[in-house]
Every structure is written in structure tokens, then in C-alpha cells.
Enzyme design. Structure first.
Site, PDB file in Angstrom:
ATOM      1  CG  HIS A  28      66.230  71.371  70.340  1.00  0.00           C
ATOM      2  ND1 HIS A  28      65.392  72.724  71.326  1.00  0.00           N
ATOM      3  CD2 HIS A  28      65.489  70.439  70.177  1.00  0.00           C
ATOM      4  CE1 HIS A  28      64.244  72.058  71.230  1.00  0.00           C
ATOM      5  NE2 HIS A  28      63.893  71.370  70.645  1.00  0.00           N
ATOM      6  CE1 TYR A 298      64.310  63.586  72.157  1.00  0.00           C
ATOM      7  CE2 TYR A 298      64.366  64.672  74.296  1.00  0.00           C
ATOM      8  CZ  TYR A 298      63.923  65.568  72.696  1.00  0.00           C
ATOM      9  OH  TYR A 298      63.115  66.070  73.069  1.00  0.00           O
TER      10      TYR A 298
HETATM   11  C1  HEM Z   1      60.225  62.516  67.155  1.00  0.00           C
HETATM   12  C2  HEM Z   1      60.407  63.262  67.693  1.00  0.00           C
HETATM   13  C3  HEM Z   1      61.588  63.949  68.169  1.00  0.00           C
HETATM   14  C4  HEM Z   1      62.413  63.838  68.239  1.00  0.00           C
HETATM   15  C5  HEM Z   1      63.370  62.574  67.376  1.00  0.00           C
HETATM   16  C6  HEM Z   1      63.240  64.940  69.068  1.00  0.00           C
HETATM   17  C7  HEM Z   1      64.772  64.687  68.925  1.00  0.00           C
HETATM   18  C8  HEM Z   1      65.332  65.458  70.011  1.00  0.00           C
HETATM   19  C9  HEM Z   1      66.885  64.883  70.309  1.00  0.00           C
HETATM   20  C10 HEM Z   1      68.291  64.037  69.392  1.00  0.00           C
HETATM   21  C11 HEM Z   1      67.177  65.748  71.250  1.00  0.00           C
HETATM   22  C12 HEM Z   1      68.837  66.092  71.774  1.00  0.00           C
HETATM   23  C13 HEM Z   1      69.264  65.409  72.780  1.00  0.00           C
HETATM   24  C14 HEM Z   1      69.971  65.301  73.415  1.00  0.00           C
HETATM   25  O1  HEM Z   1      71.789  65.090  72.860  1.00  0.00           O
HETATM   26  O2  HEM Z   1      70.528  65.737  74.628  1.00  0.00           O
HETATM   27  C15 HEM Z   1      66.144  66.864  71.144  1.00  0.00           C
HETATM   28  C16 HEM Z   1      66.120  67.807  72.209  1.00  0.00           C
HETATM   29  C17 HEM Z   1      65.107  68.645  72.478  1.00  0.00           C
HETATM   30  N1  HEM Z   1      63.941  68.540  72.212  1.00  0.00           N
HETATM   31 FE1  HEM Z   1      63.018  66.711  70.780  1.00  0.00          FE
HETATM   32  N2  HEM Z   1      62.721  65.440  69.999  1.00  0.00           N
HETATM   33  C18 HEM Z   1      61.721  64.966  69.334  1.00  0.00           C
HETATM   34  C19 HEM Z   1      60.374  65.847  69.312  1.00  0.00           C
HETATM   35  C20 HEM Z   1      60.182  67.032  70.208  1.00  0.00           C
HETATM   36  C21 HEM Z   1      58.530  67.399  70.998  1.00  0.00           C
HETATM   37  C22 HEM Z   1      57.519  66.952  70.917  1.00  0.00           C
HETATM   38  C23 HEM Z   1      59.684  68.145  72.212  1.00  0.00           C
HETATM   39  C24 HEM Z   1      58.470  69.384  72.813  1.00  0.00           C
HETATM   40  C25 HEM Z   1      57.214  69.031  73.359  1.00  0.00           C
HETATM   41  C26 HEM Z   1      60.351  68.873  71.667  1.00  0.00           C
HETATM   42  C27 HEM Z   1      61.619  69.098  72.897  1.00  0.00           C
HETATM   43  C28 HEM Z   1      62.853  69.498  72.544  1.00  0.00           C
HETATM   44  C29 HEM Z   1      63.712  69.911  73.706  1.00  0.00           C
HETATM   45  C30 HEM Z   1      63.536  71.075  74.514  1.00  0.00           C
HETATM   46  C31 HEM Z   1      65.034  69.698  73.175  1.00  0.00           C
HETATM   47  C32 HEM Z   1      66.121  70.641  74.302  1.00  0.00           C
HETATM   48  C33 HEM Z   1      66.546  70.025  75.214  1.00  0.00           C
HETATM   49  C34 HEM Z   1      67.686  70.074  75.720  1.00  0.00           C
HETATM   50  O3  HEM Z   1      67.988  70.582  76.889  1.00  0.00           O
HETATM   51  O4  HEM Z   1      68.696  69.468  75.963  1.00  0.00           O
HETATM   52  N3  HEM Z   1      61.396  66.976  70.995  1.00  0.00           N
HETATM   53  N4  HEM Z   1      65.336  66.349  70.029  1.00  0.00           N
END
Ligand code: HEM
Length: 309
Positions: A28, A298
Site C-alpha cells: 500500500h 506491518y
Molecule cells: C497476510 C496478510 C497481509 C499481509 C502480509 C499484509 C501486509 C501489509 C504491509 C506490510 C503493509 C504496510 C505496513 C506499513 O508499512 O505501515 C500493509 C498495509 C495495508 N494493508 Fe495489509 N497485509 C495483509 C492483509 C491485509 C488485509 C486482510 C487487509 C484488509 C482487511 C489489509 C489492508 C491493508 C491496508 C488498508 C494497508 C495500508 C495501511 C496504511 O494506509 O498505512 N491487509 N499490509
């Protein structure tokens, strides 16, 4: 017993698929900041003692984003859009809600998510993912199918302001007597849901989403209703790839108002780690392995991007 997967391994797999943008989120990566407030309803307060549902306005720092680690991903891409909310509760308490614009996720386990990233890794010979590997991943991971089909049949939103966002996981609402209600939620835009037309998919500018939300908030606040579905015995709790039956009882738990929007650079949302397990008393996680895994993943991404500043 699923194979053990570590958070670092998964973040490295994301970097392998998309590259790493110095000082930025590994997933993201492309996004923008927004701000506003949330007001909960009395009905939500009956099911959850969270201060989120006190009925008083709760300040919110928000971030809207495109899924994936490509900071230049075009806004027409058939991929996820994210809405991340940090609720600033009284006494310095925080609550996070981090959602996608799909009712289901593309992996029932961290291993499937990792394997998807490994399948997306560009082939050094062509600089693009190898279609054969993607097909092999799809064939061997049926839990990926429901979200892929949703993307195939639903064009990306025409604006963040006109997109619905789902919490996807099952959560627990805990009331004043420790009574637990299993819930899932969806944020429904009062602007209505609008998606890119076939024409717009071809002609829309690569970065139209940010400008559209800044223009929309300049005309007045944008609102979403938080609609909560109540689970019944036997409803899936630990699998974010399976939807609940549509006829589950629903109620309105609150309204989110977004009043300001800005680029993420220097914005209030930029340094936040929207860890979905940051929760105030009154809303608790289930044992969904994907929800539980997100927090350490995260943290790894957050540590990398902060360490590079
Ligand atoms: C194994 C499953 C998942 C992994 C490994 C993963 C991994 C990540 C990582 C590494 C980030 C960046 C974090 C940061 O640097 O702040 C991220 C951001 C995000 N993820 Fe996931 N994610 C997963 C599942 C999901 C699910 C199920 C959702 C929604 C229900 C989701 C929604 C988001 C959103 C909206 C962001 C952006 C947050 C922001 O604006 O800072 N992710 N994810």
C-alpha cells in the site's frame, strides 16, 4: 498444520514482487492522507463498550491507498484500495480499523499471501511476472479465488469517496457485561458506490484518485455509514476468504465523516503504522490467522521504512 511463515519472510516476498521504496510502506505504498471524525450509535454501544461508540465525535486520521508496493501503480489497476483509520480516543487511547474495498481477502493463510508474492516476482529475463507461475499459484491456492473473481467482476472505484470498504475479518464486540457478539463490518459511502466505466478504465489519469478526493472534500464532508453484521453460530470466524450469508442481521454502528484530504508527503497519516491489532477495550480480534499475522508483518515494514529516514 500450515507451514510456518515469518513476517520478515513475507515482507521480503512483497519486496521481491514490487521492489522496495526507500523510507516508504512495503505494501500500500501509494496513498494519501485524510482527516475527520467518527460518531457511534446507541445500538453499537449496546453490543460494544468501546469508547468508539460513546456517541461523542472521535477525531480520525485516515489514509487511502492502493494495494501493492508499487508507488506509481495506476489508479485504474484492478487491485485493492485501502482505507486505514486511526481513532484518537479519550485519554490518548487509539483504535485502528484497516480495510479493503473487497468483501473477501485473497488468502486464508499467511502462506498463501507469501506464495502470491513469490508468484508475482518479475522474471529477470522479461522484467514481468511469469504467467505460468501465476497460473500454477492460482491452481494450487483455491483460497485466492474469491477475491480474484471479485476484482475480475468489479471495476476499481471512480473515487475513494464512492467506494465501500470492508473490515473482512470477523471481530468480537464485547459489551459491559463481557458478553461477546461476533461481527463483521462494511463502511458504506453516502455518496453511493461508483466504479470506473470501460472507457474510464482506458482513459483515466494514473493519479486521479488523490485529486478527486481533495476536490470532493473541498466541496464538503464525505460520509460513510459503518454497517455491522451479526454472526450466527457456525458462521466462519477464522477465514477472511469466506463471506457470511447476506441475510445476517445488520445495524448501523456509526458514521465516519472525512472533511480534509492531502497528499501523504508530510501528512499526519504518513508515519502511522495502521496495525489492525491496535484496539481499545470493547472490540477484540478473533483467531483469524491472517488478522493475527498482519500485526508482525506491518511492524517489519514499519521498522524498515522508519529506519531509512
Ligand atoms: C497476510 C496478510 C497481509 C499481509 C502480509 C499484509 C501486509 C501489509 C504491509 C506490510 C503493509 C504496510 C505496513 C506499513 O508499512 O505501515 C500493509 C498495509 C495495508 N494493508 Fe495489509 N497485509 C495483509 C492483509 C491485509 C488485509 C486482510 C487487509 C484488509 C482487511 C489489509 C489492508 C491493508 C491496508 C488498508 C494497508 C495500508 C495501511 C496504511 O494506509 O498505512 N491487509 N499490509
Amino acid at each position: 498444520q500450515p507451514p510456518e511463515v515469518t513476517a520478515s519472510e513475507v515482507v521480503e516476498a512483497i519486496e521481491g514482487a514490487f521492489g522496495a521504496t526507500h523510507g516508504q510502506r512495503r505494501n500500500h505504498t501509494k496513498g494519501m492522507c485524510a482527516g475527520g471524525e467518527f460518531v457511534g450509535t446507541a445500538e453499537a454501544a449496546r453490543h460494544s463498550r468501546s469508547p468508539l461508540f460513546s456517541g461523542r465525535p472521535i477525531p480520525v486520521v485516515a489514509r487511502f491507498s492502493l494495494a501493492g508496493g508499487n508507488p506509481k501503480a495506476p489508479d485504474t489497476a484492478r487491485s485493492g484500495r485501502g482505507m486505514a483509520l486511526e481513532f484518537r480516543l479519550p485519554q490518548g487511547q487509539l483504535h485502528h480499523i484497516t480495510m479493503l474495498n473487497t468483501p473477501v481477502f485473497g488468502a486464508a493463510s499467511p502462506a498463501t499471501f507469501r506464495d502470491m508474492m513469490l508468484a508475482l516476482r518479475p522474471d529477470p529475463a522479461t522484467g514481468r511476472p511469469d504467467p505460468g507461475r501465476i497460473e500454477a499459484f492460482k491452481a494450487s491456492h483455491p483460497d485466492h479465488r474469491a477475491q480474484a473473481e471479485y476484482f475480475a467482476h468489479n471495476a476499481p472505484p471512480a473515487s475513494y469517496a464512492s467506494s465501500a470498504f470492508w473490515g473482512i475479518h470477523t471481530f468480537k464486540f464485547v459489551d459491559g457485561k463481557d458478553g461477546v457478539t461476533l461481527v463483521r463490518w462494511k463502511f458504506v459511502p453516502q455518496d453511493g458506490e461508483t466504479r470506473l466505466t470501460e472507457d474510464e478504465l482506458k482513459t483515466a489519469a494514473p493519479d486521479f484518485l488523490e485529486r478527486a478526493l481533495i476536490e470532493r472534500t473541498a466541496r464538503g464532508p464525505v460520509r460513510w455509514d459503518m454497517m455491522v453484521s451479526i454472526g450466527q453460530p457456525g458462521d466462519v470466524q477464522d477465514d477472511p476468504t469466506v463471506q457470511w450469508p447476506a441475510e445476517r442481521k445488520q445495524f448501523k454502528a456509526g458514521t465516519l465523516t472525512i472533511a480534509t484530504a492531502s497528499p501523504q508527503k508530510g501528512g499526519e497519516c504518513e508515519p502511522i503504522n495502521f496495525d489492525p491489532l491496535v484496539m481499545a477495550d470493547g472490540i477484540a480480534p478473533t483467531d483469524d490467522p491472517v488478522l493475527r499475522f498482519r500485526s508482525p508483518a506491518y511492524a517489519v515494514s514499519f521498522a524498515k521504512r522508519l529506519g531509512e529516514r
